[in-house]
Design an enzyme around this catalytic site. Structure first.
Site, PDB file in Angstrom:
ATOM      1  N   SER A   3     -10.354  -3.618  -6.908  1.00 47.81           N
ATOM      2  CA  SER A   3     -10.685  -3.844  -5.404  1.00 47.81           C
ATOM      3  C   SER A   3     -12.074  -3.846  -4.942  1.00 47.81           C
ATOM      4  O   SER A   3     -12.828  -4.792  -5.602  1.00 47.81           O
ATOM      5  CB  SER A   3      -9.932  -2.735  -4.843  1.00 47.81           C
ATOM      6  OG  SER A   3      -9.516  -3.096  -3.399  1.00 47.81           O
ATOM      7  N   ASP A  44      -0.272  -9.751  -3.665  1.00 50.96           N
ATOM      8  CA  ASP A  44      -1.278  -8.571  -2.877  1.00 50.96           C
ATOM      9  C   ASP A  44      -1.626  -8.892  -1.365  1.00 50.96           C
ATOM     10  O   ASP A  44      -2.337 -10.034  -1.215  1.00 50.96           O
ATOM     11  CB  ASP A  44      -2.703  -8.668  -3.742  1.00 50.96           C
ATOM     12  CG  ASP A  44      -3.548  -7.643  -3.181  1.00 50.96           C
ATOM     13  OD1 ASP A  44      -3.485  -7.064  -2.254  1.00 50.96           O
ATOM     14  OD2 ASP A  44      -4.523  -7.195  -4.087  1.00 50.96           O
ATOM     15  N   HIS A  74      -1.006  -4.616  -4.677  1.00 45.26           N
ATOM     16  CA  HIS A  74      -2.560  -4.332  -4.980  1.00 45.26           C
ATOM     17  C   HIS A  74      -2.268  -3.470  -5.908  1.00 45.26           C
ATOM     18  O   HIS A  74      -2.445  -1.760  -5.599  1.00 45.26           O
ATOM     19  CB  HIS A  74      -3.188  -3.637  -3.596  1.00 45.26           C
ATOM     20  CG  HIS A  74      -4.783  -3.684  -3.503  1.00 45.26           C
ATOM     21  ND1 HIS A  74      -5.407  -4.824  -4.035  1.00 45.26           N
ATOM     22  CD2 HIS A  74      -5.491  -2.552  -3.561  1.00 45.26           C
ATOM     23  CE1 HIS A  74      -6.507  -4.443  -3.900  1.00 45.26           C
ATOM     24  NE2 HIS A  74      -6.531  -3.195  -3.740  1.00 45.26           N
TER      25      HIS A  74
END
Length: 664
Positions: free
Chosen positions: A210, A316, A347
């Site tokens: 991320s 995601d 995610h």
């Protein structure tokens, strides 16, 4: 200028030279081997895998503060970022140097890392005790140093959080420079005693999920010397595309909110001016501003010198897959060495959906690019794709050879809003009309695709007679006439047919976390290498939305939104998110065009009715086999027609108001 394909393999060939000259060559080769392929010296030239020969318990744990040469917090001195280091003691005592695996993160104190939200902990001397995740436990005994960097404005670092901007990137790049002897480090946050990185060979690999992986992308795009590889997991490549989709705002929040969420108390007290710049530079109109140009790493893909191992969940909806798709395409255009894993999850880190394969694959990747081992990882298939939960396929290249952009055309059907999808354009004057309903989402549209409803226009093929594979990024061009001065559009691709997929809309975004643990590396009393096991969270569905895209129709002319004139047609192209999906024989492929996708984009100021000009509306899809494959799939007799169900079910999209690009 295109960058040629690179390989960091180090080979030492035996040279047949007479007498002492031959001995001299052999001695030089041995010396070079010891220098570059530490920790195992001359044996490394023959080795295919680093092994855990060093003590993790006795590893050196130290902290350094690196000068970023910026003063974002305005206190009159250069900002220093905290660098926590765990490295094997034995190579240092023997004068051998080791490579570095580095994770630069804003989450080490505020939010934690990984599925168990681990944070850094420290002893009385301020040295790190628990380093989150398994990287240090696993790789330090194998002869690597692990470096955890607190991004500027977070945890123990000076400066201000910059949401992927110059300060964020510089705070991590400065550490790579320090590791290469090109920047200043200090033993304390405010003192003048210098710290040297003489223990490293200057070869660094960055990894992270991320925001962490985003920083790896950004640092690689600077072309910094010594960065040999990056492994961005669920990472952002352009921050505009995190907050907006061609002018359509996402999440009802901006970068200032995210900055405040991760900043240290010291930064919050001193970074008001930086916060205000984030507010002023990111208006919720969705206009492209200079702030976004400074956070667009795709534009600098030509400067990337590192190899890149991309990992992303195809469902995601936090860091949407457009981010990896455009980054991948830009790297490919520059000839950058690369590899990709695409899962059915949201995610989620691969450690939590394919752990037993992920760790050895990552091990080989770092051994090759940081230790120089010729283990064949760069010759392995480029892509691993999850087809069904825990079932994977591979491709030599990605997208696979033979993938061609194919233009499909929507046509009217027997009822309003229920049309067909094929190769033949609609006749001039053919239209479909729908009214934006912000209370509905892609699941509502897909469940009612065969029904005439006022909120969407659906276009569907017949049951396929052969599998149809889409690999890459799609585009949908729409010509629409609104009834109001503002309008938002959504376009989704749907696989209509029964399947069992990962429940990406669940709390785990496709995984379930158990109570048992598996161990990956060595442990100490303060830092365990054992992590909770996970398994696939699955759901039986009757349809799967596998790609989506959005736009503000007011951005029809470019990067700045304009008020619309009711009754006037406008043409705009929606960028659908990258994916790799097979629509099986017997299923149907659907394109749905609608207004607001609830919880995924914000609604417009008005509630428009839009009329689509079908003759000027099309979808460009990356199909394996191109037009020929589509023609064959839609003309051949289906093996088995997917049964229609009275109340079709799909995965409920997660609610992501005010998300943080981190999650698990």
């Amino acid at each position: 200028m295109p960058i040629p394909a690179r390989s960091s393999r180090t080979r030492f060939r035996s040279l047949r030279s007479p007498g002492g000259a031959r001995l001299l060559v052999m001695a030089a080769a041995a010396a070079l081997t010891a220098l570059f392929l530490s920790p195992v010296g001359a044996q490394a030239a023959r080795a295919r895998e680093s092994t855990p020969v060093y003590s993790y318990e006795n590893a050196i744990r130290e902290s350094v503060w690196v000068d970023t040469r910026l003063d974002e917090d305005g206190d009159g001195r250069g900002d220093r970022v905290a660098v926590d280091i765990v490295r094997p003691r034995e190579p240092a005592s023997q004068g051998r140097k080791v490579p570095v695996i580095m994770d630069a993160s804003p989450y080490y104190s505020c939010c934690g890392r990984g599925n168990e939200s681990q944070r850094k902990t420290y002893d009385a001397q301020g040295h790190v005790v628990q380093m989150p995740l398994f990287y240090d436990n696993y790789f330090v005994p194998r002869g690597y140093a692990f470096v955890g960097v607190d991004l500027a404005g977070t945890n123990r670092s000076d400066g201000c959080v910059d949401i992927g901007g110059p300060s964020d990137i510089q705070s991590a790049k400065a550490v790579v420079d320090w590791l290469g002897g090109r920047a200043r480090g200090y033993t304390t946050r405010t003192g003048n005693q210098r710290a040297s990185a003489g223990w490293t060979n200057g070869r660094t690999g960055m990894i992270g999920k991320s925001w962490d992986g985003t920083i790896a992308n950004g640092v690689a795009a600077t072309g910094v010397e010594g960065l040999k590889t990056i492994v961005p997991i669920s990472a952002i490549s352009s921050w505009y595309d995190y907050y907006f989709a061609k002018g359509a705002p996402l999440y009802d929040s901006g970068p200032d909110w995210l900055s405040h969420a991760v900043e240290s108390p010291e930064a919050q007290a001193h970074c008001g001016a930086v916060q205000q710049r984030l507010v002023d530079g990111a208006p919720r109109t969705g206009d492209w501003t200079p702030l976004w140009s400074g956070r667009d790493y795709v534009a600098d893909a030509g400067d990337v010198k590192a190899s890149v191992f991309v990992v992303h969940g195809m469902q995601d909806l936090n860091v949407r897959t457009k981010n990896f798709g455009q980054w991948w395409d830009a790297l490919a255009a520059q000839g950058v060495e690369r590899k990709i894993w695409l899962s059915q999850t949201g995610h989620v880190d691969p450690f939590d959906y394919r752990r037993a394969d992920w760790v050895p694959t990552l091990h080989k990747w770092f051994d090759h690019y940081l230790l120089g081992y010729d283990n064949g990882i760069e010759r392995a298939p480029m892509a691993d794709i999850e087809r069904h939960p825990d079932q994977w396929s591979t491709d030599r290249t990605w997208p696979p050879a033979g993938t061609r952009d194919t233009v499909l055309r929507p046509v009217t059907g027997s009822a309003p809003g229920v049309g067909g999808l094929g190769l033949t354009p609609a006749p001039a004057g053919a239209t479909e009309t729908f009214t934006d309903n912000p209370q509905l989402d892609e699941g509502n549209w897909s469940a009612a695709v065969d029904k005439s409803t006022p909120e969407k226009a659906g276009f569907v093929t017949g049951p396929l007679g052969a599998d149809l594979r889409l690999s890459g990024s799609s585009k949908v061009t729409v010509t629409a006439t609104p009834t109001t001065t503002s309008a938002h559009l959504s376009a989704v691709l749907v696989d209509l047919g029964p399947d069992t997929i990962r429940n990406y809309g669940g709390d785990g975004e496709g995984i379930l976390t158990g109570t048992a643990r598996t161990c990956w590396g060595a442990s100490t009393a303060g830092d365990s290498a054992c992590f909770k096991v996970t398994s696939a969270d699955t759901k039986a569905v009757d349809y799967t939305v596998f790609s989506r895209g959005w736009a503000d129709l007011g951005n029809y002319a470019g990067d700045t939104g304009q008020p619309l004139t009711p009754g006037k047609p406008y043409t705009i192209t929606l960028d659908l998110h990258a994916t790799d999906h097979v629509v099986p024989a017997g299923h149907r492929l659907a394109l749905i065009v609608a207004g607001t996708d609830r919880d995924l984009i914000d609604p417009p100021a008005s509630r428009p009715t839009l009329t689509l000009d079908l003759a000027r509306t099309s979808a460009k899809l990356p199909l394996l086999g191109g037009t020929r494959a589509f023609r064959w799939a839609t003309s051949a007799t289906p093996h088995q027609i997917a049964p229609r169900v009275p109340h079709p079910a799909g995965v409920e999209a997660p609610h992501l108001l005010h998300p943080v690009p981190e999650a698990r």
